[in-house]
Design a protein around this motif. Sequence first.
Motif, short mmCIF file in Angstrom:
data_model
loop_
_atom_site.label_atom_id
_atom_site.label_comp_id
_atom_site.label_asym_id
_atom_site.label_seq_id
_atom_site.Cartn_x
_atom_site.Cartn_y
_atom_site.Cartn_z
N HIS A 97 0.76 -1.05 -0.04
CA HIS A 97 0.09 0.05 0.19
C HIS A 97 0.96 1.28 0.05
O HIS A 97 1.93 1.31 0.22
CB HIS A 97 -0.77 0.07 1.13
N ALA A 98 0.25 2.36 -0.10
CA ALA A 98 0.81 3.67 -0.09
C ALA A 98 0.25 4.29 1.34
O ALA A 98 -0.81 4.79 1.11
CB ALA A 98 0.75 4.55 -1.40
N GLY A 99 1.14 4.03 2.25
CA GLY A 99 0.47 4.39 3.74
C GLY A 99 0.83 5.83 4.14
O GLY A 99 1.75 6.49 4.04
N HIS A 100 -0.29 6.54 4.53
CA HIS A 100 -0.16 7.82 4.89
C HIS A 100 0.01 7.76 6.42
O HIS A 100 -0.20 7.39 7.34
CB HIS A 100 -1.55 8.54 4.76
N TYR A 101 1.22 8.56 6.88
CA TYR A 101 1.54 8.76 8.10
C TYR A 101 0.47 9.60 9.11
O TYR A 101 -0.03 9.17 10.08
CB TYR A 101 2.97 9.84 8.24
N ILE A 102 0.08 10.70 8.33
CA ILE A 102 -1.29 11.42 9.16
C ILE A 102 -2.21 11.08 7.85
O ILE A 102 -2.09 11.33 6.62
CB ILE A 102 -1.00 12.89 9.09
N SER A 103 -3.55 10.63 8.46
CA SER A 103 -4.68 10.09 7.45
C SER A 103 -4.76 11.01 6.15
O SER A 103 -4.61 11.92 6.11
CB SER A 103 -5.83 10.44 8.33
N ARG A 104 -5.32 10.20 5.39
CA ARG A 104 -5.57 10.76 4.03
C ARG A 104 -6.81 11.72 3.61
O ARG A 104 -7.20 11.99 2.82
CB ARG A 104 -5.66 9.50 3.02
N LYS A 105 -7.54 11.48 5.06
CA LYS A 105 -8.81 12.38 5.20
C LYS A 105 -8.56 14.12 4.82
O LYS A 105 -9.24 14.74 4.74
CB LYS A 105 -9.55 12.20 6.36
N TYR A 106 -7.38 14.34 5.40
CA TYR A 106 -6.82 15.70 5.31
C TYR A 106 -6.36 15.99 3.87
O TYR A 106 -5.24 15.40 3.37
CB TYR A 106 -5.81 16.13 6.18
#
Length: 183
Positions: A97-106
Motif C-alpha cells: 500500500h501507499a500508507g499515509h503517516y497522517i490520515s488521507r482524510k486531510y
Amino acid sequence: MLMRYCNGCGDFNKTYKTCCKRGFEPKLSEKTGEYIRPSGCKVKAKKAPSAAVRAKNAKARAVDAFQMWVRYRDNWTCVVCGKHIDPNEPGAKALMHAGHYISRKYASLLLDPINVHAQCKDCNGRQNWEGMDPRYTAYMIGKYGTDVLNYLARKQHEICKRGRVEWEQLADHWEQELAKMKG
C-alpha cells in the motif's frame, strides 16, 4: 445542448447518427433541442457524465498514479518492517500500500510525498486499527528529522480545495512522474 449517448452502443448523438445497433435513429426533441431515444429502442439513453463525476474520476486517477509512484519510489519495500514485494507478482498492488503517516482524510496531505510511504498490507492495516506504529515515526524522524512532524501537523489543518481541472493536472503530473520512475 445536453449530450446523450445510447446505452447499447455508447455512441454520442451530437449529430444525426444511428442511435443503436438495432438501427433506430435518434429523434430531435422540439422542446429541448436534444436528441432523444427513439420510441422503438428498448435501451434507455443516459446523460453524459456530470462535472462532479468527471472531477471524481480525475481525482481517482491522480491518487492512483501518485500511490503507484510512491510504491516505485520506495522500491516496493515496506518502510516499517522492510518486507519487499515483487511488482510483477500478481496482486502486488494489493499487498503493498501507499500508507499515509497522517490520515488521507486531510486533503492537504493526500498527495504529499513526505506524508506517504510504501507499507505492506499488514503494517498499514495495523496502523489503522491499533494507532500509529512507533517504527513508522522512527522512520520519519530518521529520514526527514524531527521538524517533519511539526510540518505535517501544521499542514494537515490547511484548507485545500481542488476543482476538476486541478485534479486532471495532478493526474497528468503524477502519471508522467510514474512513467519516469518506471523508465
